[in-house]
Design an enzyme around this catalytic site. Structure first.
Site, PDB file in Angstrom:
ATOM      1  N   LYS A 170      59.324 107.443   1.662  1.00 54.62           N
ATOM      2  CA  LYS A 170      60.246 108.251   0.842  1.00 54.62           C
ATOM      3  C   LYS A 170      61.292 108.859   1.778  1.00 54.62           C
ATOM      4  O   LYS A 170      62.002 108.113   2.425  1.00 54.62           O
ATOM      5  CB  LYS A 170      59.445 109.235   0.012  1.00 54.62           C
TER       6      LYS A 170
ATOM      7  N   THR B 155      53.457 109.968   2.383  1.00 51.60           N
ATOM      8  CA  THR B 155      53.859 108.569   2.374  1.00 51.60           C
ATOM      9  C   THR B 155      54.848 108.407   3.517  1.00 51.60           C
ATOM     10  O   THR B 155      55.413 109.377   4.015  1.00 51.60           O
ATOM     11  CB  THR B 155      54.578 108.177   1.064  1.00 51.60           C
TER      12      THR B 155
ATOM     13  N   GLU C 259      39.850  95.944  12.160  1.00 51.08           N
ATOM     14  CA  GLU C 259      39.009  97.035  11.629  1.00 51.08           C
ATOM     15  C   GLU C 259      38.551  97.921  12.772  1.00 51.08           C
ATOM     16  O   GLU C 259      38.155  97.433  13.830  1.00 51.08           O
ATOM     17  CB  GLU C 259      37.788  96.456  10.908  1.00 51.08           C
TER      18      GLU C 259
ATOM     19  N   ASP D 180      50.233 117.729   0.344  1.00 49.29           N
ATOM     20  CA  ASP D 180      50.719 116.357   0.204  1.00 49.29           C
ATOM     21  C   ASP D 180      52.248 116.422   0.207  1.00 49.29           C
ATOM     22  O   ASP D 180      52.854 116.858  -0.768  1.00 49.29           O
ATOM     23  CB  ASP D 180      50.180 115.781  -1.109  1.00 49.29           C
TER      24      ASP D 180
ATOM     25  N   ARG E  45      56.507 100.999   3.251  1.00 53.73           N
ATOM     26  CA  ARG E  45      55.532 101.543   2.291  1.00 53.73           C
ATOM     27  C   ARG E  45      54.242 101.818   3.032  1.00 53.73           C
ATOM     28  O   ARG E  45      53.701 100.920   3.688  1.00 53.73           O
ATOM     29  CB  ARG E  45      55.200 100.498   1.212  1.00 53.73           C
TER      30      ARG E  45
ATOM     31  N   TYR F   4      43.376  90.880  12.251  1.00 53.47           N
ATOM     32  CA  TYR F   4      42.317  91.778  11.753  1.00 53.47           C
ATOM     33  C   TYR F   4      41.961  92.771  12.839  1.00 53.47           C
ATOM     34  O   TYR F   4      41.733  92.388  13.983  1.00 53.47           O
ATOM     35  CB  TYR F   4      41.068  90.995  11.324  1.00 53.47           C
TER      36      TYR F   4
END
Ligand SMILES: *Cc1c(COP(=O)(O)O)cnc(C)c1O
Length: 433
Positions: free
Chosen positions: A230, A227, A57, A201, A236, A55
Site C-alpha cells: 500500500k 502490508t 522453509e 495494523d 504484495r 524452497y
C-alpha cells in the site's frame, strides 16, 4: 535458452493480451483506491525473478532445505532494512500478505475464543479486525469499538471504559477507512491499564508512520503488522514487527519474537515466497531514501487538496476531512443513501477508480453502502500534485451529481484521458515486465 521476457506472447497469447489491457487501463485511468500503488521498476524486476523457484522453509541459517545460501542473505537484508525503517526489535518478513500476517498474530497471542477488541469494520476497521465473516470474528470473541456518532472520531475515553468492562486479552488498533490520525500511545495506555496486548495494523499508513508523518506505533505496541504493497509501495505481501519480551507471559518457554516466528512457520505457512521477499528488500531500501519521505509528504498534501476540492463542490466527508492519505465521501446529503455501488461504477466508466465503502453508522448495507473511499498514494507516485487534485475533485463531483448521465460521464472520461497523457505511467517499460 528461451528468452524469458518474450516467450509469453507466443506461449500464452490470451494472458499476454489481458495483461496488456490491464496495463492500458492503469495508464489511462486515475487510480484513487487508497490501498493501491505503483511499485518501482526495480521492485517489479526483483519480483519477476527465478527466486520464485526456491524452497526455503525455516528462517535464515535454520532451513529445512539445502541451497539457501543466497536466499538467506536476501531475507536477512529484508529483515535488517525493515528493522531500520520502523525501529523494530524483531521482524518477520515471510507473511504472504496482510491477512495472513494478522492471522499469525492472533495465532501467537490468543487461544481460540479469547476476547479481543477491534475497530468496527463499518467505521474504518479491516475484515481481519473481528468481522463475523472472517477468521478473526469466527475463531475469537471480538467486541468491536467504534467511532463517536457525532464527530465520527475515535473516542479514547469511551474505548478505555469499554476495555475496563470487557477485559480483552488484546486490543487491535489500525485502520482501513479512517481518515484521521490514530493515537497509538493512547491505545498503549489503555492496554497497559487492563493488561492486554497492543497489536497495531498499519497496512494503510505504514509509509506515513515510517517517515514521521504519522505517529509510529512500534514503540507503543507488542506487535505491529503491515502490508508491503500500500503506501509502502512494495510487492504484495505482509510483515510482522514485534518486541522480544512477552509482557503477559514473561517466563514462558518462548519469547514474543519466537512465538510470532513459530506462528508464521510452521504454524500457518510453508515455504516463504523468496521472490517477493527480494522485492520487499528492494522496496524497504527505497523507503529509507530521502525521496521517499518527500513522496509520503506529497501523499498527505494531495489528500488535503483533494478533500478541499470535493468539499468545495458540496460533498460531505466522514469527519469533515483527512489527516492521512484517504477520505470517505458521505453520499447522504446528496440524497444517495445506499448508492455507493452505482457511483463507484459511474466513476469507473469515467476511468476514475475508487471503491464503495460503508460510512460510520451506515444507514444501508455493506454491499450497497453510502460512502465512497478514495486516497492519493497511487496518483502521487504518478506525479500528480495539488493542482491535479483540485481538477480531479471537480470531475468526481460532476460524476456524482450526474451519475446516470452517459453524456456527462463520457465528457469526464475524455478529460481524464487527457490528464493522464501528461503523466505517463511506467514510461519506457514493457508493461509485461
Ligand atoms: C489491506 C489490509 C489488510 C489485508 O491485506 P491483504 O494483503 O489484502 O490480505 C489488513 N489490514 C488492513 C488494515 C488493511 O488495510
Amino acid at each position: 535458452m528461451y528468452n524469458m521476457m518474450d516467450s509469453i506472447d507466443k506461449s500464452d497469447a490470451e494472458i499476454y493480451e489481458l495483461i496488456k489491457k490491464e496495463g492500458a487501463r492503469i495508464r489511462n485511468g486515475i487510480e484513487l483506491i487508497p490501498s493501491e500503488n505503483f511499485t518501482s521498476k526495480a521492485v517489479l524486476q526483483a519480483y519477476a525473478t527465478l527466486c520464485t523457484n526456491k524452497y526455503s522453509e525455516g528462517y535464515p541459517g535454520k532451513r529445512y532445505y539445502g541451497g539457501n545460501q543466497f536466499i538467506d542473505l536476501i531475507e536477512s537484508l529484508a529483515i535488517e532494512r525493515a528493522k531500520k525503517l520502523f525501529g523494530a526489535e524483531h521482524v518477520n518478513v515471510q507473511p504472504y500478505s496482510g491477512s495472513p500476517a494478522n492471522q499469525a498474530v492472533f495465532f501467537a497471542l490468543l487461544n481460540l475464543h479469547d476476547t479481543f477488541m477491534g475497530f468496527d469494520l463499518s467505521a474504518g476497521g479491516h475484515l481481519t479486525h473481528g468481522s463475523p465473516v472472517n477468521f478473526s470474528g469466527r475463531n475469537y470473541n471480538c467486541v468491536p469499538y467504534t467511532v463517536d456518532k457525532e464527530t465520527e472520531l475515535l473516542d479514547y475515553e469511551q474505548i478505555e471504559k469499554q476495555a475496563e468492562k470487557i477485559k480483552p486479552k488484546m486490543i487491535l488498533s489500525g485502520l482501513t477507512a479512517y481518515p484521521r490520525k490514530i493515537d497509538f500511545k493512547a491505545f498503549k495506555e489503555i492496554c497497559d491499564s487492563v493488561n492486554a496486548y497492543h497489536f497495531a495494523d498499519i497496512a494503510h499508513i505504514a509509509g506515513l508512520c515510517a517517515t514521521g508523518l504519522h505517529q509510529n506505533p512500534v514503540p507503543y505496541c507488542d506487535v505491529v503488522t503491515t502490508t508491503t504493497h500500500k503506501t509502502l509501495r512494495g510487492p504484495r505481501g505482509g510483515i510482522i514487527m514485534c518486541k522480544t519480551e512477552d509482557k503477559l507471559d514473561k517466563n514462558g518457554k518462548k519469547n514474543l519474537a519466537e512465538k510470532i516466528d513459530a506462528a508464521v512457520f510452521p504454524g500457518l505457512q510453508g515455504g516463504p515466497h523468496d521472490h517477493v521477499n527480494a522485492a520487499k528488500a528492494v522496496a524497504f531500501k527505497e523507503a529509507l531514501q530521502p525521496e521517499y519521505k518527500q513522496y509520503c509528504s506529497q501523499i498527505v498534501k494531495n489528500a488535503k487538496a483533494l478533500a478541499d476540492s470535493l468539499m468545495s463542490q458540496g460533498l460531505d466527508l466522514v469527519t469533515g476531512g483527512t489527516d492521512n492519505h484517504l477520505m470517505v465521501i458521505k453520499l447522504v446529503n446528496k440524497g444517495l443513501i445506499g448508492r455507493g455501488k452505482e457511483i463507484q461504477n459511474a466513476l469507473g466508466e469515467a476511468e476514475i477508480y475508487v471503491n464503495k465503502n460503508t460510512i460510520p453508522y451506515e444507514p444501508n448495507t455493506p454491499f450497497n453502502p453510502s460512502g465512497i473511499r478514495l486516497g492519493t498514494p497511487a496518483v502521487t507516485t504518478r506525479g500528480f500534485k495539488e493542482s491535479e487534485m483540485e481538477v480531479i475533485g471537480k470531475l468526481i463531483a460532476k460524476v456524482i451529481d450526474n451519475y446516470q448521465d452517459k453524456g456527462v460521464i463520457e465528457k469526464v472520461r475524455n478529460e481524464v484521458l487527457e490528464l493522464c497523457k501528461h503523466f505517463p505511467l511506467y514510461p519506457g517499460l514493457d508493461i509485461l515486465r
